[in-house]
Design a protein around this motif. Structure first.
Motif, PDB file in Angstrom:
ATOM      1  N   MET A   1       0.830  -1.210   0.000  1.00 42.48           N
ATOM      2  CA  MET A   1       0.000   0.000   0.000  1.00 42.48           C
ATOM      3  C   MET A   1       0.864   1.260   0.000  1.00 42.48           C
ATOM      4  SD  MET A   1      -2.886   1.502  -0.055  1.00 42.48           S
ATOM      5  CE  MET A   1      -4.139   0.285   0.304  1.00 42.48           C
ATOM      6  N   SER A   2       1.920   1.272   0.864  1.00 41.63           N
ATOM      7  CA  SER A   2       2.754   2.473   0.945  1.00 41.63           C
ATOM      8  C   SER A   2       3.458   2.764  -0.369  1.00 41.63           C
ATOM      9  CB  SER A   2       3.771   2.321   2.074  1.00 41.63           C
ATOM     10  OG  SER A   2       3.124   2.343   3.316  1.00 41.63           O
ATOM     11  N   GLN A   3       3.850   1.690  -1.105  1.00 39.39           N
ATOM     12  CA  GLN A   3       4.509   1.909  -2.383  1.00 39.39           C
ATOM     13  C   GLN A   3       3.561   2.592  -3.364  1.00 39.39           C
ATOM     14  OE1 GLN A   3       7.725   1.446  -2.808  1.00 39.39           O
ATOM     15  NE2 GLN A   3       7.543   2.384  -4.832  1.00 39.39           N
ATOM     16  N   ILE A   4       2.298   2.211  -3.327  1.00 41.75           N
ATOM     17  CA  ILE A   4       1.304   2.865  -4.185  1.00 41.75           C
ATOM     18  C   ILE A   4       1.182   4.335  -3.803  1.00 41.75           C
ATOM     19  CG2 ILE A   4      -1.151   2.944  -4.782  1.00 41.75           C
ATOM     20  CD1 ILE A   4      -1.221  -0.102  -4.396  1.00 41.75           C
ATOM     21  N   ARG A   5       1.168   4.607  -2.494  1.00 46.27           N
ATOM     22  CA  ARG A   5       1.050   5.994  -2.044  1.00 46.27           C
ATOM     23  C   ARG A   5       2.270   6.808  -2.439  1.00 46.27           C
ATOM     24  NH1 ARG A   5      -1.445   4.514   3.982  1.00 46.27           N
ATOM     25  NH2 ARG A   5      -3.519   3.942   3.205  1.00 46.27           N
ATOM     26  N   LEU A   6       3.443   6.200  -2.368  1.00 51.03           N
ATOM     27  CA  LEU A   6       4.657   6.905  -2.781  1.00 51.03           C
ATOM     28  C   LEU A   6       4.567   7.291  -4.255  1.00 51.03           C
ATOM     29  CD1 LEU A   6       7.453   4.843  -0.981  1.00 51.03           C
ATOM     30  CD2 LEU A   6       6.848   7.225  -0.531  1.00 51.03           C
ATOM     31  N   GLU A   7       4.096   6.367  -5.078  1.00 51.77           N
ATOM     32  CA  GLU A   7       3.982   6.668  -6.509  1.00 51.77           C
ATOM     33  C   GLU A   7       2.924   7.734  -6.768  1.00 51.77           C
ATOM     34  OE1 GLU A   7       6.131   5.733  -8.679  1.00 51.77           O
ATOM     35  OE2 GLU A   7       7.161   4.533  -7.157  1.00 51.77           O
ATOM     36  N   ARG A  40       0.027  12.687   8.459  1.00 52.06           N
ATOM     37  CA  ARG A  40       0.449  12.440   7.081  1.00 52.06           C
ATOM     38  C   ARG A  40       1.664  11.512   7.023  1.00 52.06           C
ATOM     39  NH1 ARG A  40      -0.853  17.891   7.518  1.00 52.06           N
ATOM     40  NH2 ARG A  40      -2.572  18.608   6.174  1.00 52.06           N
ATOM     41  N   LEU A  41       2.586  11.673   7.959  1.00 56.60           N
ATOM     42  CA  LEU A  41       3.783  10.836   7.944  1.00 56.60           C
ATOM     43  C   LEU A  41       3.419   9.372   8.184  1.00 56.60           C
ATOM     44  CD1 LEU A  41       6.875  10.737   7.754  1.00 56.60           C
ATOM     45  CD2 LEU A  41       6.962  11.088  10.229  1.00 56.60           C
ATOM     46  N   ALA A  42       2.541   9.120   9.129  1.00 54.34           N
ATOM     47  CA  ALA A  42       2.111   7.743   9.407  1.00 54.34           C
ATOM     48  C   ALA A  42       1.344   7.165   8.215  1.00 54.34           C
ATOM     49  CB  ALA A  42       1.243   7.705  10.665  1.00 54.34           C
ATOM     50  N   TRP A  43       0.500   7.985   7.598  1.00 57.97           N
ATOM     51  CA  TRP A  43      -0.277   7.522   6.445  1.00 57.97           C
ATOM     52  C   TRP A  43       0.645   7.112   5.301  1.00 57.97           C
ATOM     53  CZ3 TRP A  43      -0.785   9.361   1.401  1.00 57.97           C
ATOM     54  CH2 TRP A  43      -1.839   8.809   0.642  1.00 57.97           C
ATOM     55  N   LEU A  44       1.717   7.873   5.120  1.00 56.93           N
ATOM     56  CA  LEU A  44       2.607   7.619   3.988  1.00 56.93           C
ATOM     57  C   LEU A  44       3.584   6.481   4.249  1.00 56.93           C
ATOM     58  CD1 LEU A  44       3.514   8.654   1.154  1.00 56.93           C
ATOM     59  CD2 LEU A  44       5.223  10.044   2.369  1.00 56.93           C
ATOM     60  N   THR A  45       4.115   6.387   5.479  1.00 64.18           N
ATOM     61  CA  THR A  45       5.229   5.470   5.754  1.00 64.18           C
ATOM     62  C   THR A  45       4.907   4.348   6.733  1.00 64.18           C
ATOM     63  OG1 THR A  45       6.096   6.732   7.643  1.00 64.18           O
ATOM     64  CG2 THR A  45       6.798   7.421   5.433  1.00 64.18           C
ATOM     65  N   ASP A  46       3.801   4.427   7.452  1.00 60.56           N
ATOM     66  CA  ASP A  46       3.413   3.506   8.531  1.00 60.56           C
ATOM     67  C   ASP A  46       4.165   3.771   9.830  1.00 60.56           C
ATOM     68  OD1 ASP A  46       1.552   2.162   6.951  1.00 60.56           O
ATOM     69  OD2 ASP A  46       3.033   0.720   6.233  1.00 60.56           O
ATOM     70  N   PHE A  47       5.054   4.755   9.870  1.00 54.75           N
ATOM     71  CA  PHE A  47       5.775   5.082  11.100  1.00 54.75           C
ATOM     72  C   PHE A  47       4.887   5.943  11.988  1.00 54.75           C
ATOM     73  CE2 PHE A  47       8.517   8.263  13.311  1.00 54.75           C
ATOM     74  CZ  PHE A  47       9.047   7.408  14.261  1.00 54.75           C
ATOM     75  N   THR A  48       4.705   5.523  13.245  1.00 54.48           N
ATOM     76  CA  THR A  48       3.757   6.200  14.138  1.00 54.48           C
ATOM     77  C   THR A  48       4.424   6.925  15.298  1.00 54.48           C
ATOM     78  OG1 THR A  48       3.465   4.174  15.445  1.00 54.48           O
ATOM     79  CG2 THR A  48       1.934   4.545  13.601  1.00 54.48           C
ATOM     80  N   GLY A  49       5.742   7.082  15.274  1.00 59.86           N
ATOM     81  CA  GLY A  49       6.414   7.792  16.356  1.00 59.86           C
ATOM     82  C   GLY A  49       6.028   9.254  16.404  1.00 59.86           C
ATOM     83  N   SER A  50       6.374   9.908  17.515  1.00 59.36           N
ATOM     84  CA  SER A  50       5.959  11.294  17.728  1.00 59.36           C
ATOM     85  C   SER A  50       6.912  12.313  17.118  1.00 59.36           C
ATOM     86  CB  SER A  50       5.823  11.575  19.229  1.00 59.36           C
ATOM     87  OG  SER A  50       7.078  11.475  19.878  1.00 59.36           O
ATOM     88  N   ALA A  51       7.998  11.863  16.523  1.00 59.30           N
ATOM     89  CA  ALA A  51       8.944  12.775  15.878  1.00 59.30           C
ATOM     90  C   ALA A  51       9.554  12.074  14.678  1.00 59.30           C
ATOM     91  CB  ALA A  51      10.028  13.211  16.854  1.00 59.30           C
ATOM     92  N   GLY A  52       9.610  12.760  13.563  1.00 59.60           N
ATOM     93  CA  GLY A  52      10.189  12.174  12.371  1.00 59.60           C
ATOM     94  C   GLY A  52       9.928  13.040  11.156  1.00 59.60           C
ATOM     95  N   LEU A  53      10.571  12.694  10.055  1.00 55.81           N
ATOM     96  CA  LEU A  53      10.437  13.439   8.802  1.00 55.81           C
ATOM     97  C   LEU A  53      10.704  12.479   7.650  1.00 55.81           C
ATOM     98  CD1 LEU A  53      10.440  16.347   7.272  1.00 55.81           C
ATOM     99  CD2 LEU A  53      12.924  16.080   7.356  1.00 55.81           C
ATOM    100  N   ALA A  54       9.910  12.560   6.623  1.00 44.68           N
ATOM    101  CA  ALA A  54      10.170  11.804   5.403  1.00 44.68           C
ATOM    102  C   ALA A  54      10.516  12.781   4.286  1.00 44.68           C
ATOM    103  CB  ALA A  54       8.971  10.958   5.005  1.00 44.68           C
ATOM    104  N   MET A  55      11.373  12.325   3.387  1.00 45.08           N
ATOM    105  CA  MET A  55      11.646  13.076   2.167  1.00 45.08           C
ATOM    106  C   MET A  55      11.449  12.130   0.993  1.00 45.08           C
ATOM    107  SD  MET A  55      15.009  15.288   0.922  1.00 45.08           S
ATOM    108  CE  MET A  55      15.365  15.767   2.600  1.00 45.08           C
TER     109      MET A  55
END
Length: 588
Positions: A1-7, A40-55
């Motif tokens: 699912m996340s790969q689809i969201r990334l695309e 948004r970060l959890a939706w995109l990556t499945d990571f649910t921690g309280s601090a983080g960043l995706a690029m």
């Protein structure tokens, strides 16, 4: 699912003519806890921690997390085509430069970033010919089809019996200081600042009793306040009074300041999103960058707030003791696990007068899971608890008179001598910090080593801070005060509430942390000195203490603390818990 969201996200980036996009874990108010609509970060990556960043770029994706979440992030991103990186400005910039090329544009949502937060990245990317570009709309919102609605619950007046000061008095006191920075107004950038200044609370954010809001305070103490239309009923309007103009459009705040003839607006760049700064300048007003005076003022609790904290901690102590006394009978090695323990503790708190919510997601870690210092239990990760090993429970409650946060580490059965040594060294650090007397003007970083010395003596340490500020029926993690290795630049002041929580974590085996909340008060012995007083009233597990490692003074502290817990809580607990409490607070 996340790969689809990334695309899908990459398709949106192409539409907006950028080659990369930043996805922070925050909302537009820079809250630690955010509504589901902003995950948004959890939706995109499945990571649910309280601090983080995706690029995310056209060819690669990375998740940046700090040391608290390295294990959790690895588990949650799993086999996804997302690399895990360190959450430092230098590492983020290095990855961006290595992944993007000269002439590329890196997009960001200006509502989700602060000016200082992007400074190093912007400067580093510029050297590589990469431009940071503010986007008009967040591309994730365009592809998140089932995104939850932004909450808009009712804002409720918080009575004077809990606040200790009327909102009008607070506003006039804060507004009078704006002249020092030649500002005609102050941006109130987030719901926590607004909740404290206007004396109201809400339920829009998990664990943080606030209503989504922001505002503008003027030098005369009047103000303009943004709230969703459904958040403001007649009772709230009456509470706010004629000095506060209610608005239901964020952009209208800045137009209101312009109409008032304001030339300069003071903003805290650490708390204010870039979009707000852009709106101020778009109205022809200048931005005065300075610390938000509300933050430090609300951190120094008044006598009413401190009295409320004491009473809240007594009730919370009863709930936690009822849980601890009840816990052993549930441990059968078959059905009761970390998640069931969370539910049991929640039930004990829900039976307590005034309980509103947990103050954060409880950290319930048995055995190796306890070694993740910010472990978040789930149904999938929950370990079954057995009558052996070590269990760590870090939890807290929200009450109208105060916010609590307490960690206790428990021996579920026999433990090795090494675990007792580790626990006792943590206890020695806890006592050393809690009994410290220090001169006014001392910062949190100046005293952090006292909590670590016993561990350092054995070549051991822990990776998290030693203490964080705590609000009054507000955030369990409140600035600007903190105790840790990193420089805060903030002196501890009378009335501040902080945690005292040294720890030790043995990967794959167990975690140990002992946490009390304390408040800063004037020294009763020396002029110009400050000291701490404990608020938390919960026994420390004596079966994990190695008495031979304690000094006479440390043993005396432990016995006196337990006597205080016993004398205060015994009349308030159930008969079964009373017997447990008597045994758990016995003198050693």
């Amino acid at each position: 699912m996340s790969q689809i969201r990334l695309e899908q996200l990459r398709d949106q980036l192409a539409t907006q003519e950028v080659q990369g996009f930043l996805v922070p874990r925050c909302d537009e108010y820079q809250n630690e806890y955010v509504p589901a609509a902003d995950e948004r970060l959890a939706w995109l990556t499945d990571f649910t921690g309280s601090a983080g960043l995706a690029m995310v770029t056209g060819k690669a994706a990375a998740l940046f997390v700090d040391g608290r979440y390295t294990l959790q992030a690895a588990d949650q991103i799993g086999e996804q085509q997302i690399s895990q990186q360190s959450l430092t400005p230098a590492d983020i910039a290095a990855w961006a430069i290595a992944t993007l090329g000269e002439g590329d544009k890196l997009g960001y949502d200006p509502k989700l970033h602060t000016e200082p937060g992007l400074k190093l990245l912007r400067e580093s990317c510029a050297k590589g010919g990469i431009e940071l570009v503010a986007l008009d709309s967040n591309p994730i919102d365009a592809i998140w089809q089932d995104r939850p609605a932004t909450p808009s619950g009712l804002a409720v007046p918080h009575p004077l019996q809990y606040t200790g000061e009327e909102s009008t008095s607070k506003r006039q006191r804060i507004g009078a200081g704006l002249a020092e920075n030649r500002a005609g107004a102050l941006l109130l950038p987030n719901p926590e600042v607004c909740a404290w200044l206007f004396n109201f609370r809400g339920n829009d954010i998990p664990h943080l009793p606030v209503a989504l809001s922001m505002g503008i305070l003027y030098a005369d103490g009047s103000a303009a306040l943004y709230l969703h239309k459904s958040a403001a009923d007649a009772a709230l309007r009456d509470h706010l009074g004629e000095g506060v103009t209610l608005l239901h459009d964020k952009q209208a705040l800045f137009a209101h300041a312009k109409e008032r003839g304001v030339k300069a607006v003071q903003c805290d760049p650490l708390l204010s999103n870039l979009w707000s700064l852009q709106q101020i300048e778009a109205q022809g007003m200048s931005v005065v960058r300075a610390a938000d005076p509300v933050v430090l003022t609300k951190a120094c609790k008044n006598p009413v707030e401190l009295d409320g904290a004491r009473t809240a901690h007594i009730r919370d102590g009863v709930a936690v003791c009822e849980f601890l006394a009840d816990l052993p009978q549930h441990i059968d090695g078959n059905t009761f696990g970390e998640m069931q323990a969370v539910h049991l503790l929640r039930a004990k708190r829900e039976a307590t007068d005034g309980f509103s919510d947990d103050s954060f997601d409880s950290i319930s870690g048995y055995g190796p899971n306890g070694a993740h210092c910010h472990y978040r239990v789930s149904e999938e990760s929950s370990l079954t608890m057995e009558p052996k090993g070590i269990y760590l429970i870090d939890s807290g409650g929200q009450y109208p008179d105060g916010t609590t946060d307490v960690t206790r580490t428990l021996a579920m059965g026999e433990v090795p001598a090494s675990a007792k040594e580790h626990f006792t060294r943590v206890l020695k650090g806890h006592i050393a910090l809690g009994t410290l007397r220090f001169p006014e003007g001392t910062n949190g970083e100046h005293i952090d080593a006292f909590a670590r010395k016993s561990l350092w003596d054995a070549g051991l340490d822990y990776a998290h801070g030693t203490g964080h500020g705590v609000g009054s029926f507000l955030s369990v993690h409140e600035g600007p005060q903190r105790i840790g290795k990193a420089a805060s630049g903030v002196a501890l002041r009378e009335g501040m509430i902080l945690s005292n929580e040294p720890g030790f974590y043995l990967t794959g085996e167990y975690g140990i942390r002992i946490e009390n909340l304390v408040f800063v008060k004037k020294s009763e012995r020396f002029e110009g000195f400050l000291e701490f007083e404990d608020l938390t009233l919960v026994p420390i597990d004596l079966s994990l203490v190695e008495p031979s490692l304690l000094t006479e003074q440390e043993t005396e502290w432990l016995n006196n603390y337990h006597a205080l817990v016993r004398d205060t809580l015994t009349p308030l607990v159930s008969d079964k818990t009373r017997a447990w409490l008597e045994h758990s607070t016995r003198a050693i």
